[in-house]
Motif scaffolding. Structure first.
Motif, PDB file in Angstrom:
ATOM      1  N   SER A 158      52.985  31.621  40.225  1.00  0.00           N
ATOM      2  CA  SER A 158      53.847  32.510  39.434  1.00  0.00           C
ATOM      3  C   SER A 158      55.266  32.438  39.986  1.00  0.00           C
ATOM      4  O   SER A 158      55.621  33.224  40.876  1.00  0.00           O
ATOM      5  CB  SER A 158      53.302  33.945  39.482  1.00  0.00           C
ATOM      6  N   SER A 211      47.494  34.937  36.437  1.00  0.00           N
ATOM      7  CA  SER A 211      48.429  33.817  36.300  1.00  0.00           C
ATOM      8  C   SER A 211      47.723  32.481  36.518  1.00  0.00           C
ATOM      9  O   SER A 211      47.999  31.499  35.822  1.00  0.00           O
ATOM     10  CB  SER A 211      49.579  33.964  37.303  1.00  0.00           C
ATOM     11  N   ARG A 215      47.387  29.473  33.800  1.00  0.00           N
ATOM     12  CA  ARG A 215      47.799  28.105  34.123  1.00  0.00           C
ATOM     13  C   ARG A 215      46.657  27.121  33.869  1.00  0.00           C
ATOM     14  O   ARG A 215      46.867  26.019  33.362  1.00  0.00           O
ATOM     15  CB  ARG A 215      48.265  28.010  35.576  1.00  0.00           C
ATOM     16  N   ASP A 234      47.496  40.974  30.106  1.00  0.00           N
ATOM     17  CA  ASP A 234      48.743  40.989  30.872  1.00  0.00           C
ATOM     18  C   ASP A 234      49.079  42.385  31.375  1.00  0.00           C
ATOM     19  O   ASP A 234      49.897  42.553  32.277  1.00  0.00           O
ATOM     20  CB  ASP A 234      49.892  40.449  30.005  1.00  0.00           C
TER      21      ASP A 234
END
Length: 255
Positions: A158, A211, A215, A234
């Motif tokens: 991140s 995160s 990814r 989120d």
């Protein structure tokens, strides 16, 4: 959006506790749906309906049955879904059952711990202290990161998270924790400071975990359901990660 979410949480908590459980079930269900879609984008199949039903069931089990019912139901669901996937063949079995159990744990099982908190004495106050202190991590981190952020915590996971932001998160969490612990739960200032310090660590790690998942599946946000925030996951990432230490610490500090 933050004000709206806060109003819904506070209103449901202090009006009818079961209504708050319904709010949690909807939010977690939306988060589960986002995760299932994210996995599907990487050709990983997770059965949505059984996981959603299990998520709602664990909330109910935690609130009305306690830890024994929650853990018992989780174990049955995990094994049951492993058996379910077995009949679809051996190809990708390990990958897809792992993703399914991950979705049962994160966010479903961790969110159900909030129901354990709610069922304790002064349950609504405990939940408010937990949510507000954890949310303070995002607020303090964002403000300090924008103003002073220069040194990334983990550039490969991140890039926008900085050590300066983490310092802001820590200060805000400890301040809010100390204030609410004394005001709502008649606790000690040091208990609130310790609570805030633990919350910021788990909230930050929870954010980084999400995160990494994003990814891995090649997504920037889990969704667009909450304007200015992204998807439900989120917003839930920090809360579900901090739920278990919050429940443990509040069980120790508050009687």
């Amino acid at each position: 959006m933050g004000v709206v979410l806060g109003a819904v949480i506070i209103g449901s908590l202090y009006f009818v506790e079961e209504l708050f459980l319904a709010v949690v079930a909807v939010a977690v269900g939306a988060g589960v749906n986002e995760l299932v879609k994210a996995f599907a984008a990487s050709d990983i199949r997770v059965p949505l309906i059984p996981v959603l039903a299990g998520s709602a069931g664990m909330l109910a089990a935690a609130y009305w049955g306690g830890t024994t019912w929650l853990l018992g139901l989780f174990a049955l669901l995990a094994f049951g879904l492993m058996a379910w996937r077995m009949f679809l063949g051996a190809e990708n079995y390990v990958r897809e059952t792992a993703a399914t159990v991950l979705t049962l744990v994160y966010p479903s099982l961790l969110a159900a711990v909030v129901a354990l908190m709610l069922a304790q004495p002064h349950g609504p106050d405990r939940v408010i202290v937990f949510i507000a202190t954890t949310a303070a991590s995002d607020i303090g981190g964002y403000a300090a990161g924008v103003l002073f952020g220069k040194h990334p915590m983990s550039p490969t996971i991140s890039p926008k998270k900085t050590w300066e932001g983490f310092a802001g998160s820590s200060l805000m969490c400890m301040a809010v924790g100390a204030w609410l612990m004394v005001w709502l739960l008649d606790g000690e200032i040091w208990q609130g400071v310790l609570f805030g310090a633990v919350m910021v660590v788990f909230a930050t790690v929870g954010d980084l975990v999400e995160s990494v998942i994003k990814r891995d599946v090649g997504m920037k946000d889990m969704g667009k359901a909450l304007p200015g925030h992204g998807g439900w996951m989120d917003r839930l990432d920090s809360l579900v990660a901090a739920s278990i230490p919050a429940w443990i610490l509040l069980s120790i500090f508050v009687h």
